[in-house]
Design a protein around this motif. Structure first.
Motif, short mmCIF file in Angstrom:
data_model
loop_
_atom_site.label_atom_id
_atom_site.label_comp_id
_atom_site.label_asym_id
_atom_site.label_seq_id
_atom_site.Cartn_x
_atom_site.Cartn_y
_atom_site.Cartn_z
N ASP A 252 1.17 3.82 -3.27
CA ASP A 252 0.79 5.21 -3.05
C ASP A 252 1.96 6.14 -3.40
O ASP A 252 1.76 7.15 -4.08
N ALA B 246 0.83 -1.21 0.00
CA ALA B 246 0.00 0.00 0.00
C ALA B 246 0.86 1.26 0.00
O ALA B 246 0.60 2.21 -0.75
N GLU B 247 1.91 1.26 0.82
CA GLU B 247 2.80 2.41 0.92
C GLU B 247 3.55 2.66 -0.39
O GLU B 247 3.64 3.79 -0.87
#
Length: 114
Positions: free
Chosen positions: A44, A40-41
């Motif tokens: 993003d 996710a990091e």
């Protein structure tokens, strides 16, 4: 168990440096059960920055899930790996992808690359 921390590159830590780079730090075991938060990091960061610098010095284990994530992020932005441990380098070599990724021995060098 995995750990990650994201820092904006630059001397004050407040935002990307002139190259548009962002720093993400990964540590611990990164496999199909633990790679989710890092995924996710990184995704993003890849959407928001032209360069993603991933500090992998603290990675103790990585499997094909992590490798797949690296290749996906590489297609989205310029990805640079910093200080990959020998086991991670071996995984990249076995998979035949070490030449597809930019690998830097140190953070300063990774942040200076064009």
């Amino acid at each position: 168990m995995s750990e990650l921390r994201s820092d904006r590159a630059g001397s004050d830590g407040a935002g990307p440096d002139r190259s548009g780079a962002v720093l993400v730090r990964a540590a611990g075991q990164l496999d199909q059960d633990t790679v989710g938060p890092l995924e996710a990091e990184l995704l993003d960061a890849a959407r928001k920055h032209s360069v993603v610098v991933l500090d992998t010095a603290g990675v103790t284990f990585a499997d094909s899930s992590f490798l797949n994530l690296l290749l996906r992020v590489r297609r989205m932005t310029r990805l640079r790996l910093v200080e990959p441990p020998p086991r991670l380098l071996r995984l990249l070599e076995i998979a035949g992808v070490q030449d597809l990724l930019t690998i830097s021995p140190g953070l300063e060098e990774a942040m200076r690359l064009p």
